[in-house]
Scaffold this active site. Sequence first.
Site, PDB file in Angstrom:
ATOM      1  N   ASP A   2       0.808  -1.206   0.000  1.00  9.34           N
ATOM      2  CA  ASP A   2       0.000   0.000   0.000  1.00  9.34           C
ATOM      3  C   ASP A   2       0.843   1.259   0.000  1.00  9.34           C
ATOM      4  OD1 ASP A   2      -2.411   1.219  -0.184  1.00  9.34           O
ATOM      5  OD2 ASP A   2      -3.225   0.383   1.649  1.00  9.34           O
ATOM      6  N   THR A   3       0.150   2.438  -0.242  1.00  9.19           N
ATOM      7  CA  THR A   3       0.833   3.713  -0.347  1.00  9.19           C
ATOM      8  C   THR A   3      -0.229   4.805  -0.453  1.00  9.19           C
ATOM      9  OG1 THR A   3       2.670   4.758  -1.521  1.00  9.19           O
ATOM     10  CG2 THR A   3       0.965   3.808  -2.857  1.00  9.19           C
ATOM     11  N   ILE A   4       0.190   6.071  -0.562  1.00  9.50           N
ATOM     12  CA  ILE A   4      -0.763   7.140  -0.877  1.00  9.50           C
ATOM     13  C   ILE A   4      -0.282   7.890  -2.105  1.00  9.50           C
ATOM     14  CG2 ILE A   4      -1.510   7.399   1.520  1.00  9.50           C
ATOM     15  CD1 ILE A   4       0.295  10.316   0.043  1.00  9.50           C
TER      16      ILE A   4
ATOM     17  N   SER B  72       5.125   6.643   0.608  1.00  8.92           N
ATOM     18  CA  SER B  72       4.779   5.275   0.991  1.00  8.92           C
ATOM     19  C   SER B  72       5.633   4.753   2.129  1.00  8.92           C
ATOM     20  CB  SER B  72       4.966   4.359  -0.223  1.00  8.92           C
ATOM     21  OG  SER B  72       4.771   3.001   0.110  1.00  8.92           O
TER      22      SER B  72
END
Length: 530
Positions: free
Chosen positions: A349-351, A368
């Site tokens: 996951d990450t933004i 991230s």
Amino acid sequence: MRDFELPGRSLAVGRNAMAATSQPLATLAAIDILRSGGNAIDAAVAACAVQCVVEAGSTGIGGDCFALLSLGGTDKIIAYNGSGRAPAAATVEHLRSLGITSLTRTSPHTITVPGAVDAWTRLVADHGRMKMADILSPAIKLARDGYALPPRSAYDLAAQEEMLKGDPTASRTFLVDGKAPPAGSIRYQRELADTLEAIGREGRDAFYRGPIAEDLVRYLNSIGGLHTLEDFATAKGEYVTPIKTTFRGHEIHECPPNGQGIIALMILKILSHFPGKGDPLSPERLHIEVEATRLAYAARNRFLADPAKVDVPVDYLLSDALAKELAGMIDPTKAITDLPKFDEVPHRDTIYLSVVDSDRNVVSFINSIFFVYGSGRMDPNHGVMFHNRGFSFSLDPNHPNAVAPGKRPMHTIIPGMVTKNGRAVMPFGVMGGQYQAMGHAHFLSKVFDYGMDLQSAIDLPRLFPLPGTNQVEMEHRLRDTIGRDFERRGFQVKAPESPMGGAQAIWIDWETGVLRGGSDPRKDGMALGI
């Protein structure tokens, strides 16, 4: 135009400026910064800092950052690589001497020196307008005074409950009596607030030198890390030359390796041999996208590494000849069975966020900590949750991505930018670890091959072939419609372990001056224009 009788969200529109992030509070912070006189890079950093608080499972100051910038909306794209490096003592031989034969997600040897804070401060110093203290103020207030836990963040937190129990600081910060709190619970990260305040006051050196760095190194050493104060003091990102390809009359820009943006470009080059037509979700079309992805990812796992340490054949990977060769390997009726097998890199996951300001400065920004809640290792004094990006390293000394002193691991996080006729027309990005390269290609194909608006393209159900296998993860909307067809083609269809990625994008209509934005419903966020 969307069907207003169906659930979903409308495309965001605006004329002056726009921000699209995976958290409403982050989008609002970006808009507030823009209204206060800041520009797109100020707003992007402010939004990211807020997400480090309210979406701490996906990002943090203990992670890494990449960015693509267009100043004034030109097609002269600026790329920044803010990925961290392995400690100077990290060699395959040294790790083996310590009895390390494989890397686990919580191993201190997966923690490279975080690059995010250096990237933020450098980008703001070079291209921003505001002081870091003002930019970080919204995040500091939320961390110190409290925030309501958003639904998707609560979902991710619950999934990592057992892992977080293993670290006392992470447990007391994110759990309540050893349990994940529900959405809407008020949470605090006061140590992180103090650290952000120090960065706002003193700049990057507050994090990489002095008392905070000493505490971080002391903590990492206490859990077995090889990090030194020198590793932190010398941490530095760099401006790099973007790579690009042409797809359906648009130039698609990505950061070069050590990121996997080149793989997104490879998929697009393969797809250029297969014009989009008919139903964008037909098994025939998705079969082509899956096979293009499988072929490109096989090359990724073989070649991608830090170009400062090993030769990465960028020209070869982006050559027309290779794209034609790979396209020729695709049988439209059945799965390829003889793909090369390489070490699998996890899908996490990450933004990602996009910002466009009134001067048409354009930012494509990604930050991230890799796995959800990264390594699960949290410094007890400063609220820093460390990423585990070094999990991508190989312990095979002959592999291009083998761990080495000062080396950056292969990275999955990739911001994207589209230009046409000398102008930036769309910052975009797709979250979700190794899915991101396929996500870029899948999204762009739906926009440029099928004429879909950004929100409709983001809303579509997703699928992803797990690299080196014939397994394909499909969201249930696709499993219900084409799952059996794919199984007849030789694929193994399975449900994804968690919601598949997330996306944000902003389209700039230069003729009308209107901005159009989309934000992924798989996250908590929104696009907002003013």
